[in-house]
Design a protein around this motif. Structure first.
Motif, mmCIF file in Angstrom:
data_model
loop_
_atom_site.group_PDB
_atom_site.id
_atom_site.type_symbol
_atom_site.label_atom_id
_atom_site.label_comp_id
_atom_site.label_asym_id
_atom_site.label_seq_id
_atom_site.Cartn_x
_atom_site.Cartn_y
_atom_site.Cartn_z
ATOM 1 N N SER A 1 4.101 -5.022 19.564
ATOM 2 C CA SER A 1 5.165 -5.042 18.538
ATOM 3 C C SER A 1 4.644 -5.215 17.123
ATOM 4 O O SER A 1 5.161 -6.041 16.356
ATOM 5 N N PRO A 2 3.640 -4.443 16.691
ATOM 6 C CA PRO A 2 3.109 -4.604 15.331
ATOM 7 C C PRO A 2 3.935 -3.828 14.305
ATOM 8 O O PRO A 2 3.504 -2.823 13.741
ATOM 9 N N VAL A 3 5.139 -4.313 14.014
ATOM 10 C CA VAL A 3 6.067 -3.638 13.102
ATOM 11 C C VAL A 3 5.464 -3.560 11.694
ATOM 12 O O VAL A 3 4.846 -4.514 11.219
ATOM 13 N N GLY B 1 -11.376 10.451 22.639
ATOM 14 C CA GLY B 1 -12.594 10.220 23.409
ATOM 15 C C GLY B 1 -12.326 9.604 24.771
ATOM 16 O O GLY B 1 -13.257 9.197 25.460
ATOM 17 N N GLY B 2 -11.051 9.501 25.156
ATOM 18 C CA GLY B 2 -10.702 8.981 26.484
ATOM 19 C C GLY B 2 -10.200 7.557 26.485
ATOM 20 O O GLY B 2 -10.107 6.931 27.547
ATOM 21 N N GLY B 3 -9.848 7.010 25.326
ATOM 22 C CA GLY B 3 -9.395 5.629 25.247
ATOM 23 C C GLY B 3 -7.991 5.429 25.788
ATOM 24 O O GLY B 3 -7.230 6.385 25.990
ATOM 25 N N GLY B 4 -7.637 4.176 26.011
ATOM 26 C CA GLY B 4 -6.325 3.838 26.538
ATOM 27 C C GLY B 4 -5.454 3.178 25.498
ATOM 28 O O GLY B 4 -5.938 2.516 24.566
ATOM 29 N N TYR B 5 -4.128 3.356 25.649
ATOM 30 C CA TYR B 5 -3.149 2.766 24.732
ATOM 31 C C TYR B 5 -1.993 2.197 25.540
ATOM 32 O O TYR B 5 -1.460 2.865 26.433
ATOM 33 N N VAL B 6 -1.616 0.946 25.233
ATOM 34 C CA VAL B 6 -0.429 0.320 25.812
ATOM 35 C C VAL B 6 0.488 -0.067 24.666
ATOM 36 O O VAL B 6 0.097 -0.816 23.773
ATOM 37 N N GLY B 7 1.718 0.444 24.694
ATOM 38 C CA GLY B 7 2.706 0.094 23.685
ATOM 39 C C GLY B 7 3.748 -0.835 24.275
ATOM 40 O O GLY B 7 4.317 -0.544 25.324
ATOM 41 N N LEU B 8 3.991 -1.951 23.603
ATOM 42 C CA LEU B 8 4.950 -2.938 24.089
ATOM 43 C C LEU B 8 6.089 -3.092 23.081
ATOM 44 O O LEU B 8 5.857 -3.287 21.880
ATOM 45 N N HIS B 9 7.303 -2.975 23.580
ATOM 46 C CA HIS B 9 8.539 -3.209 22.817
ATOM 47 C C HIS B 9 8.502 -2.492 21.471
ATOM 48 O O HIS B 9 8.637 -1.267 21.432
ATOM 49 N N ALA B 10 8.293 -3.201 20.375
ATOM 50 C CA ALA B 10 8.389 -2.598 19.053
ATOM 51 C C ALA B 10 7.141 -1.829 18.649
ATOM 52 O O ALA B 10 6.958 -1.525 17.461
ATOM 53 N N ALA B 11 6.320 -1.455 19.610
ATOM 54 C CA ALA B 11 5.224 -0.530 19.313
ATOM 55 C C ALA B 11 5.782 0.813 18.861
ATOM 56 O O ALA B 11 5.071 1.609 18.240
ATOM 57 N N ARG C 1 10.958 7.229 18.495
ATOM 58 C CA ARG C 1 10.799 6.076 17.621
ATOM 59 C C ARG C 1 12.005 5.153 17.773
ATOM 60 O O ARG C 1 13.118 5.600 18.031
ATOM 61 N N PHE C 2 11.799 3.868 17.611
ATOM 62 C CA PHE C 2 12.903 2.909 17.635
ATOM 63 C C PHE C 2 13.886 3.214 16.502
ATOM 64 O O PHE C 2 13.486 3.456 15.360
ATOM 65 N N ILE C 3 15.201 3.206 16.841
ATOM 66 C CA ILE C 3 16.198 3.375 15.783
ATOM 67 C C ILE C 3 17.217 2.237 15.739
ATOM 68 O O ILE C 3 17.752 1.931 14.679
ATOM 69 N N SER C 4 17.495 1.602 16.895
ATOM 70 C CA SER C 4 18.500 0.543 16.882
ATOM 71 C C SER C 4 18.456 -0.231 18.188
ATOM 72 O O SER C 4 17.824 0.201 19.156
ATOM 73 N N HIS C 5 19.159 -1.371 18.173
ATOM 74 C CA HIS C 5 19.346 -2.109 19.420
ATOM 75 C C HIS C 5 20.637 -2.919 19.312
ATOM 76 O O HIS C 5 21.007 -3.382 18.226
ATOM 77 N N GLU D 1 6.275 0.280 27.453
ATOM 78 C CA GLU D 1 7.406 -0.466 28.007
ATOM 79 C C GLU D 1 8.250 -0.971 26.853
ATOM 80 O O GLU D 1 7.765 -1.688 25.979
ATOM 81 N N GLY D 2 9.549 -0.575 26.854
ATOM 82 C CA GLY D 2 10.427 -0.929 25.759
ATOM 83 C C GLY D 2 11.009 -2.323 25.833
ATOM 84 O O GLY D 2 11.530 -2.834 24.838
ATOM 85 N N ALA D 3 10.971 -2.964 27.002
ATOM 86 C CA ALA D 3 11.442 -4.345 27.118
ATOM 87 C C ALA D 3 10.323 -5.292 26.680
ATOM 88 O O ALA D 3 9.252 -4.868 26.270
ATOM 89 N N GLY D 4 10.579 -6.592 26.771
ATOM 90 C CA GLY D 4 9.564 -7.577 26.424
ATOM 91 C C GLY D 4 9.824 -8.323 25.132
ATOM 92 O O GLY D 4 8.958 -9.047 24.643
ATOM 93 N N HIS D 5 11.020 -8.149 24.550
ATOM 94 C CA HIS D 5 11.348 -8.857 23.302
ATOM 95 C C HIS D 5 11.454 -10.368 23.507
ATOM 96 O O HIS D 5 11.001 -11.150 22.669
ATOM 97 N N THR D 6 12.047 -10.780 24.610
ATOM 98 C CA THR D 6 12.273 -12.205 24.827
ATOM 99 C C THR D 6 10.978 -12.922 25.167
ATOM 100 O O THR D 6 10.130 -12.389 25.885
ATOM 101 N N ASP D 7 10.832 -14.140 24.648
ATOM 102 C CA ASP D 7 9.637 -14.928 24.963
ATOM 103 C C ASP D 7 9.523 -15.165 26.465
ATOM 104 O O ASP D 7 8.415 -15.224 27.010
ATOM 105 N N GLU D 8 10.683 -15.274 27.150
ATOM 106 C CA GLU D 8 10.687 -15.551 28.588
ATOM 107 C C GLU D 8 10.080 -14.408 29.396
ATOM 108 O O GLU D 8 9.630 -14.611 30.525
ATOM 109 N N SER D 9 10.059 -13.205 28.818
ATOM 110 C CA SER D 9 9.460 -12.067 29.528
ATOM 111 C C SER D 9 8.010 -12.358 29.910
ATOM 112 O O SER D 9 7.525 -11.900 30.948
ATOM 113 N N TRP D 10 7.351 -13.140 29.056
ATOM 114 C CA TRP D 10 5.908 -13.323 29.200
ATOM 115 C C TRP D 10 5.528 -14.464 30.134
ATOM 116 O O TRP D 10 4.357 -14.860 30.208
#
Length: 481
Positions: free
Chosen positions: A120-122, A150-160, A179-183, A263-272
């Motif tokens: 989530s690096p907004v 070059g074959g690297g990996g990317y994981v996007g979480l929530h506000a990525a 792209r995120f537009i609303s919630h 993964e678009g979920a994961g906003h809540t601290d409890e997710s972790w």
């Protein structure tokens, strides 16, 4: 439904589905590759130039813990900064964890990481103003692009999906330009698993209900990505920007030589601290890092069609064969879109057989064969191999009266009575005709002071339309030894 301290829903894993294909051959679902035991390193990016999500700190600490348990180490890039705005005076970052300087100096420097997690690096670029400072400047972006290519990996979480809005390439990396537009307000909603065979979804219940902040996206990425989970908008209020009946929320794809998982979920601290969610993210990390395989490896039909279109068909024979493969891929795609994976598998088998008849001059036949095999793997995992039983089960050690017991509970979520047998290292117990919504519960005395971890087997059977349907579930439990 809560069983003990949490909810663990496990379904028996179906045996590999064998389906006949053209020429009498048989295709069997591939088994996911075992994870490499060698320790590796990932990078977690939490740097924030806009609104800062509170979960970033929790996410970082959770990933560090997961790394200690699963063989990877974590570098963190999350420096404090004074990027003030409507969201506050700036970002506190994680000064005790962050690196001293940006790791995005070159593709070579980034290559030390098996995957890079954007937590989530907004950066406040959703106004699409090109003058707004971005998370990565031009030089850093070039390094990141070189890393992915070059074959690297990317994981996007929530506000990525809420960063670098002014970089179309990045939105294609996260998935299909979405792209995120609303919630709407945070609320409970239901996610549905689309690919139950991918490593990141294999452990999930088919219908997964949870509380989170649910994103709407600028576009539906389905045409460009491999959808893993969708949101059922009928189970919550999606608000402005609702996406309708087809609302992907987690997806993955192979992109410019690299691997991307979101993964678009994961906003809540409890997710972790949620074991289901953490396992989901862990397997996303491991898949992008190339440590686990399976479930089609996020291949898409357009991806494979692109490989066929890129073949050298200057030879007449190769032209004819490539045309036939393209036609079969189109038919398989139509069958898959129509919800007929069994037919898709059969047609893909015919396409796969033709690959071996291409000449070496046509191009990378091994790559094309592997990608078609991935399509087969994906579609095979969707084949309905017969009736099944809906059960939820959990096993854990408990102390009662100063003694250790292994407690096992099985909930019958099926519509018919089920016969259940629970087998443990400390005995077994059978329950006849457990009614719908009823529990089968037994506490087995271990007669041990310190109990090692182990496994419980739950065998269930029921009469369904004149035949006996059987499911077997293996439950692991942690020990105290």
């Amino acid at each position: 439904m809560n069983l003990f301290s949490g909810t663990t829903i496990r379904r028996a894993v179906a045996a590999a589905v064998a389906l006949p294909v053209a020429g009498g051959a048989t295709l069997v679902a591939a088994v996911p590759a075992a994870a490499d035991d060698e320790e590796y390193k990932i990078l977690v990016v939490g740097e924030t130039l806009g609104f800062r999500h509170s979960h970033i700190d929790d996410t970082t600490l959770a990933l560090i813990d997961l790394g200690e348990e699963n063989g990877f180490t974590v570098d963190v890039w999350d420096p404090p900064n004074s990027s003030s705005g409507w969201w506050g005076p700036g970002s506190p970052g994680q000064p005790d964890l962050t690196m001293d300087s940006s790791p995005f100096t070159s593709a070579e420097n980034l290559s030390q990481y098996a995957t890079i997690v954007f937590a989530s690096p907004v950066d406040n670029t959703n106004s699409l103003n090109p003058a707004t400072p971005r998370l990565l400047d031009d030089a850093e972006l070039a390094a990141f692009q070189g890393y992915i290519r070059g074959g690297g990996g990317y994981v996007g979480l929530h506000a990525a999906t809420d960063t670098m809005h002014t970089v179309p390439w990045y939105s294609e990396l996260t998935g299909g330009g979405a792209r995120f537009i609303s919630h709407p307000a945070q609320q409970t909603a239901t996610m549905r698993v689309e690919n139950p065979a991918h490593p990141s979804t294999a452990h999930l219940p088919a219908v997964w209900e949870r509380f989170d902040e649910w994103y709407n996206y600028s576009t539906n990425p389905r045409d460009d990505v491999h959808v893993l989970l969708t949101l059922d908008e009928s189970t919550y209020s999606p608000g402005n920007g609702a996406m309708g009946e087809d609302h992907p929320i987690s997806w993955c794809h192979n992109f410019e030589g690299g691997r991307s998982w979101y993964e678009g979920a994961g906003h809540t601290d409890e997710s972790w601290t949620d074991p289901l969610f953490l396992e989901h993210v862990l397997k996303g990390i491991e898949w992008t890092a190339g440590k686990v395989e399976g479930g089609g490896n996020c291949v898409t039909f357009p991806e494979v069609e692109g490989i066929v279109a890129g073949l050298d068909t200057s030879a007449v024979g190769d032209s004819v064969i490539a045309g036939a493969i393209a036609s079969l891929l189109g038919s398989a795609r139509s069958a898959a879109d129509d919800g007929d994976p069994a037919t898709a598998v059969q047609v893909l088998g015919a396409a796969r057989a033709l690959v071996d008849h291409l000449s070496a001059a046509a191009g990378d036949r091994a790559l094309l064969a592997t990608k078609i095999d991935d399509l087969v793997d994906w579609q095979t995992g969707l084949v309905d191999d017969g009736p099944s039983l809906d059960l939820a089960a959990e096993a854990e050690l408990r102390t009662m009266g100063g003694k250790q017991y292994l407690a096992v509970r099985v909930l019958n979520e099926d519509e018919t009575p089920v016969d259940i047998t629970v087998t443990t290292p400390y005995g077994s117990k059978s329950f006849a005709g457990v009614a719908p919504a009823a529990n089968a519960y037994q506490a087995f005395a271990t007669r041990l002071v310190e109990v090692p971890g182990g496994e419980v087997t739950v065998t269930a059977s029921a009469e369904r339309d004149g035949e006996t349907v059987t499911e077997e579930i293996a439950l692991a439990y942690a020990g105290t030894a």
